[in-house]
Design a protein around this motif. Structure first.
Motif, PDB file in Angstrom:
ATOM      1  N   ILE A   1      11.540  -5.201  -6.682  1.00 32.60           N
ATOM      2  CA  ILE A   1      11.318  -4.327  -5.512  1.00 32.60           C
ATOM      3  C   ILE A   1       9.899  -4.152  -5.145  1.00 32.60           C
ATOM      4  CG2 ILE A   1      11.326  -1.687  -4.807  1.00 32.60           C
ATOM      5  CD1 ILE A   1      14.203  -1.522  -6.467  1.00 32.60           C
ATOM      6  N   ILE A   2       9.090  -4.158  -6.221  1.00 37.13           N
ATOM      7  CA  ILE A   2       7.459  -4.343  -5.814  1.00 37.13           C
ATOM      8  C   ILE A   2       7.110  -5.472  -5.295  1.00 37.13           C
ATOM      9  CG2 ILE A   2       5.500  -4.071  -6.958  1.00 37.13           C
ATOM     10  CD1 ILE A   2       6.621  -1.323  -6.909  1.00 37.13           C
ATOM     11  N   GLY A   3       7.746  -6.600  -5.806  1.00 39.22           N
ATOM     12  CA  GLY A   3       7.211  -7.801  -5.026  1.00 39.22           C
ATOM     13  C   GLY A   3       7.519  -8.025  -3.924  1.00 39.22           C
ATOM     14  N   ILE A   4       8.672  -7.711  -3.321  1.00 43.30           N
ATOM     15  CA  ILE A   4       9.419  -7.883  -1.915  1.00 43.30           C
ATOM     16  C   ILE A   4       8.584  -6.882  -1.079  1.00 43.30           C
ATOM     17  CG2 ILE A   4      11.400  -7.692  -0.517  1.00 43.30           C
ATOM     18  CD1 ILE A   4      12.918  -8.295  -2.801  1.00 43.30           C
ATOM     19  N   THR A   5       8.340  -5.632  -1.498  1.00 46.28           N
ATOM     20  CA  THR A   5       7.843  -4.722  -0.620  1.00 46.28           C
ATOM     21  C   THR A   5       6.287  -4.911  -0.404  1.00 46.28           C
ATOM     22  OG1 THR A   5       7.922  -3.114  -2.092  1.00 46.28           O
ATOM     23  CG2 THR A   5       9.825  -3.266  -0.760  1.00 46.28           C
ATOM     24  N   GLU A   6       5.748  -5.498  -1.460  1.00 44.06           N
ATOM     25  CA  GLU A   6       4.554  -5.227  -1.892  1.00 44.06           C
ATOM     26  C   GLU A   6       3.745  -3.962  -1.992  1.00 44.06           C
ATOM     27  OE1 GLU A   6       1.988  -8.306   0.456  1.00 44.06           O
ATOM     28  OE2 GLU A   6       3.780  -8.567   1.551  1.00 44.06           O
ATOM     29  N   ALA A   7       4.449  -3.270  -2.450  1.00 46.49           N
ATOM     30  CA  ALA A   7       3.965  -1.760  -2.865  1.00 46.49           C
ATOM     31  C   ALA A   7       3.034  -1.331  -3.960  1.00 46.49           C
ATOM     32  CB  ALA A   7       5.441  -0.669  -2.939  1.00 46.49           C
ATOM     33  N   ASP A   8       2.425  -0.537  -3.883  1.00 45.03           N
ATOM     34  CA  ASP A   8       1.245  -0.279  -4.785  1.00 45.03           C
ATOM     35  C   ASP A   8       1.873   0.544  -5.976  1.00 45.03           C
ATOM     36  OD1 ASP A   8      -1.245  -1.390  -3.346  1.00 45.03           O
ATOM     37  OD2 ASP A   8      -0.288   0.116  -1.637  1.00 45.03           O
ATOM     38  N   MET A   9       2.976   1.290  -5.831  1.00 48.50           N
ATOM     39  CA  MET A   9       3.372   2.201  -6.888  1.00 48.50           C
ATOM     40  C   MET A   9       4.911   2.217  -6.559  1.00 48.50           C
ATOM     41  SD  MET A   9       1.387   5.457  -5.669  1.00 48.50           S
ATOM     42  CE  MET A   9      -0.248   4.696  -5.179  1.00 48.50           C
ATOM     43  N   LEU A  10       5.710   2.898  -7.409  1.00 42.60           N
ATOM     44  CA  LEU A  10       7.056   3.037  -7.180  1.00 42.60           C
ATOM     45  C   LEU A  10       7.407   4.753  -7.691  1.00 42.60           C
ATOM     46  CD1 LEU A  10      10.041   2.021  -7.264  1.00 42.60           C
ATOM     47  CD2 LEU A  10      10.082   1.833  -9.632  1.00 42.60           C
ATOM     48  N   VAL A  11       8.205   5.209  -6.860  1.00 42.01           N
ATOM     49  CA  VAL A  11       8.525   6.518  -7.154  1.00 42.01           C
ATOM     50  C   VAL A  11       9.956   6.552  -7.469  1.00 42.01           C
ATOM     51  CG1 VAL A  11       9.055   7.419  -4.633  1.00 42.01           C
ATOM     52  CG2 VAL A  11       8.518   8.868  -6.482  1.00 42.01           C
TER      53      VAL A  11
ATOM     54  N   LEU B   1      10.117  -4.000   4.818  1.00 38.21           N
ATOM     55  CA  LEU B   1       8.735  -4.853   4.736  1.00 38.21           C
ATOM     56  C   LEU B   1       7.812  -4.331   5.534  1.00 38.21           C
ATOM     57  CD1 LEU B   1      10.764  -8.356   4.277  1.00 38.21           C
ATOM     58  CD2 LEU B   1      10.191  -6.844   2.673  1.00 38.21           C
ATOM     59  N   MET B   2       7.023  -3.619   5.074  1.00 37.88           N
ATOM     60  CA  MET B   2       6.108  -2.867   5.995  1.00 37.88           C
ATOM     61  C   MET B   2       4.623  -3.001   5.902  1.00 37.88           C
ATOM     62  SD  MET B   2       7.779  -0.893   8.195  1.00 37.88           S
ATOM     63  CE  MET B   2       9.206  -2.346   8.176  1.00 37.88           C
ATOM     64  N   ARG B   3       4.269  -3.798   4.812  1.00 43.09           N
ATOM     65  CA  ARG B   3       3.008  -4.257   4.394  1.00 43.09           C
ATOM     66  C   ARG B   3       2.497  -4.916   5.540  1.00 43.09           C
ATOM     67  NH1 ARG B   3      -0.545  -1.858   1.650  1.00 43.09           N
ATOM     68  NH2 ARG B   3       0.534  -1.944  -0.295  1.00 43.09           N
ATOM     69  N   LYS B   4       2.878  -5.708   6.241  1.00 43.94           N
ATOM     70  CA  LYS B   4       2.281  -6.310   7.400  1.00 43.94           C
ATOM     71  C   LYS B   4       1.894  -5.405   8.472  1.00 43.94           C
ATOM     72  CE  LYS B   4       6.712  -7.605   9.328  1.00 43.94           C
ATOM     73  NZ  LYS B   4       7.631  -8.658   9.895  1.00 43.94           N
ATOM     74  N   TYR B   5       2.501  -4.418   8.587  1.00 48.99           N
ATOM     75  CA  TYR B   5       1.901  -3.156   9.624  1.00 48.99           C
ATOM     76  C   TYR B   5       0.886  -2.189   9.016  1.00 48.99           C
ATOM     77  CZ  TYR B   5       6.375  -4.887  11.666  1.00 48.99           C
ATOM     78  OH  TYR B   5       7.268  -5.811  12.316  1.00 48.99           O
ATOM     79  N   ALA B   6       0.854  -2.080   7.650  1.00 50.71           N
ATOM     80  CA  ALA B   6       0.073  -1.077   6.954  1.00 50.71           C
ATOM     81  C   ALA B   6      -0.584  -1.682   5.979  1.00 50.71           C
ATOM     82  CB  ALA B   6       1.116  -0.105   6.382  1.00 50.71           C
ATOM     83  N   PRO B   7      -1.471  -2.625   6.318  1.00 52.97           N
ATOM     84  CA  PRO B   7      -2.065  -3.734   5.035  1.00 52.97           C
ATOM     85  C   PRO B   7      -2.958  -2.935   4.165  1.00 52.97           C
ATOM     86  CG  PRO B   7      -3.312  -4.076   7.450  1.00 52.97           C
ATOM     87  CD  PRO B   7      -1.800  -3.097   7.675  1.00 52.97           C
ATOM     88  N   SER B   8      -3.589  -1.693   4.668  1.00 54.70           N
ATOM     89  CA  SER B   8      -4.569  -1.151   3.905  1.00 54.70           C
ATOM     90  C   SER B   8      -4.202   0.270   3.290  1.00 54.70           C
ATOM     91  CB  SER B   8      -5.958  -1.057   4.679  1.00 54.70           C
ATOM     92  OG  SER B   8      -5.534   0.156   5.678  1.00 54.70           O
ATOM     93  N   VAL B   9      -3.178   0.862   3.437  1.00 55.20           N
ATOM     94  CA  VAL B   9      -2.851   2.115   3.042  1.00 55.20           C
ATOM     95  C   VAL B   9      -1.827   1.971   1.936  1.00 55.20           C
ATOM     96  CG1 VAL B   9      -3.073   3.294   5.373  1.00 55.20           C
ATOM     97  CG2 VAL B   9      -0.767   2.550   4.655  1.00 55.20           C
ATOM     98  N   PRO B  10      -1.883   2.987   0.786  1.00 55.75           N
ATOM     99  CA  PRO B  10      -1.134   3.017  -0.207  1.00 55.75           C
ATOM    100  C   PRO B  10       0.355   2.995   0.325  1.00 55.75           C
ATOM    101  CG  PRO B  10      -2.694   4.809  -0.610  1.00 55.75           C
ATOM    102  CD  PRO B  10      -2.910   4.165   0.773  1.00 55.75           C
ATOM    103  N   ILE B  11       1.355   1.965  -0.157  1.00 54.08           N
ATOM    104  CA  ILE B  11       2.561   2.006  -0.021  1.00 54.08           C
ATOM    105  C   ILE B  11       3.453   2.447  -1.193  1.00 54.08           C
ATOM    106  CG2 ILE B  11       4.574   0.666   0.805  1.00 54.08           C
ATOM    107  CD1 ILE B  11       2.900  -0.614   2.747  1.00 54.08           C
ATOM    108  N   ILE B  12       4.461   3.343  -1.249  1.00 58.04           N
ATOM    109  CA  ILE B  12       5.088   3.432  -2.417  1.00 58.04           C
ATOM    110  C   ILE B  12       6.646   3.345  -2.171  1.00 58.04           C
ATOM    111  CG2 ILE B  12       5.739   5.655  -3.996  1.00 58.04           C
ATOM    112  CD1 ILE B  12       3.287   7.117  -2.785  1.00 58.04           C
ATOM    113  N   ALA B  13       7.069   2.559  -2.811  1.00 59.71           N
ATOM    114  CA  ALA B  13       8.476   2.067  -2.993  1.00 59.71           C
ATOM    115  C   ALA B  13       9.319   3.132  -3.615  1.00 59.71           C
ATOM    116  CB  ALA B  13       8.788   0.880  -3.626  1.00 59.71           C
ATOM    117  N   ASN B  14      10.778   3.293  -3.614  1.00 60.10           N
ATOM    118  CA  ASN B  14      11.449   4.379  -3.846  1.00 60.10           C
ATOM    119  C   ASN B  14      12.693   3.933  -4.300  1.00 60.10           C
ATOM    120  OD1 ASN B  14      12.677   6.920  -4.054  1.00 60.10           O
ATOM    121  ND2 ASN B  14      12.994   6.930  -1.952  1.00 60.10           N
TER     122      ASN B  14
END
Length: 342
Positions: A143-153, A112-125
């Protein structure tokens, strides 16, 4: 299951930090390329821009923190330090395999890293093979909902799974399932290797299946056959793993093979990246982003400040390379005729 996943993730971190996990007699291939120095660049160093775009995101740098870890106490510290630094410097951030997020109740906060990185693209894996072991669109949405990721790899790690105890080795029919996921999931879906590279033919199949980006993750950096060798209790798998220390497509070759087949499909270069000069070479070869992994892992166990120092060095090296060839922007670096093969 939960304890076994956490133990495996902890062992992966310790082995990667403390053992020789690079392949033998294989490199990224980037040493075979050099830039032709421009003695009169006709640009102002202070005006060089390393900003770029990736899948609609405005990025301050073309750099990515590659997928490394999650699911353990140490992983939470590592990811928090990485995320904090990524936000400050504008690096994209890829999480480690999120299978542990759904299969284990422990240390879910390490993802759960979105609170530390609110503006950069986050990629779940997630491991692509998990699509053959009960994972589907709904699990990926979770997974996307929990991590608030912008994309999945989706990562491809066939050789690793064979060596890993109780590994998931049924890779049959995955392309069709990847295609279905790409057409259904609401965020972009990419595919990456884990250190053995992707060739042009496979890249074309993935692109035709709707994959939004490809990360070559070529040979020359961390070899997961070597990592799993240190974990293997089965002597047959341990000895067999050693035979694969030279396996894989070098990163430079993989970039050229993939770029030659997928046209303008976004491409990430990772696998053995050590310097910003390495990054400049991969961008000149056709990459859009450059992923750094194990080369910043030690600093990530220490503090955000240690990670930031490494990031600033990598960015300086990239700018120096661009200055050295007279390329004021990433777009001009991509099109430079000044990269030559020795």
């Amino acid at each position: 299951m939960a304890n076994s996943i956490e133990q495996r993730k902890s062992e992966h971190i310790q082995i990667t930090l403390n053992e020789k996990v690079t392949g033998e007699s294989i490199s990224t291939g980037l040493e075979s390329f050099t830039f032709i120095h421009n003695a009169l660049p006709e640009i102002d160093f202070d005006e060089i821009s390393i900003e770029t775009k990736f899948l609609g995101f405005d990025c301050k740098t073309p750099f990515l923190i590659s997928s490394m870890t999650g699911g353990t106490a140490l992983a939470e510290t590592i990811n928090r330090n990485l995320a904090t630094a990524a936000e400050e410097r504008g690096w994209a951030l890829a999480l480690g395999s999120t299978r542990a997020l759904l299969d284990s109740d422990g240390h879910s906060s390490s993802f759960l890293m979105r609170k530390y990185a609110p503006s950069v693209p986050i990629i779940a894996n997630l491991g692509a093979v998990q699509l053959n072991y009960g994972y589907g669109v709904e699990e990926c949405r979770k997974i996307i909902g929990i991590t608030e990721a912008d994309m999945l790899v989706l990562h491809l790690n066939s050789i690793q799974e064979v060596i890993q105890e109780k590994g998931d080795t049924n890779f049959k029919g995955l392309l069709k399932k990847i295609e279905q996921l790409c057409s259904t999931l609401e965020v972009p879906v990419g595919v990456k290797e884990v250190g053995w590279g992707i060739d042009g033919q496979i890249a074309r199949k993935l692109s035709e299946a709707g994959v939004a980006f490809i990360d070559v993750a070529g040979a020359g950096g961390t070899s997961w056959s070597q990592v799993e060798k240190f974990r293997a209790k089965d002597p047959i798998r341990r000895v067999a793993a050693e035979s694969f220390s030279e396996w894989g497509i070098p990163t430079a070759e993989s970039i050229r093979l993939v770029r030659g087949e997928i046209g303008n499909c976004p491409l990430i270069a990772s696998g053995g990246m050590q310097t910003g000069l390495d990054g400049a070479k991969t961008i000149a070869l056709g990459a859009d982003l450059v992923g750094f992994g194990r080369s910043i892992l030690k600093e990530a166990t220490q503090s955000p400040e240690d990670v930031l120092e490494v990031m600033k060095i990598r960015e300086m090296e990239l700018r120096m390379a661009m200055f050295g060839i007279g390329a004021p922007t990433i777009l001009e670096l991509k099109g430079t005729p000044r990269l030559t093969e020795r």
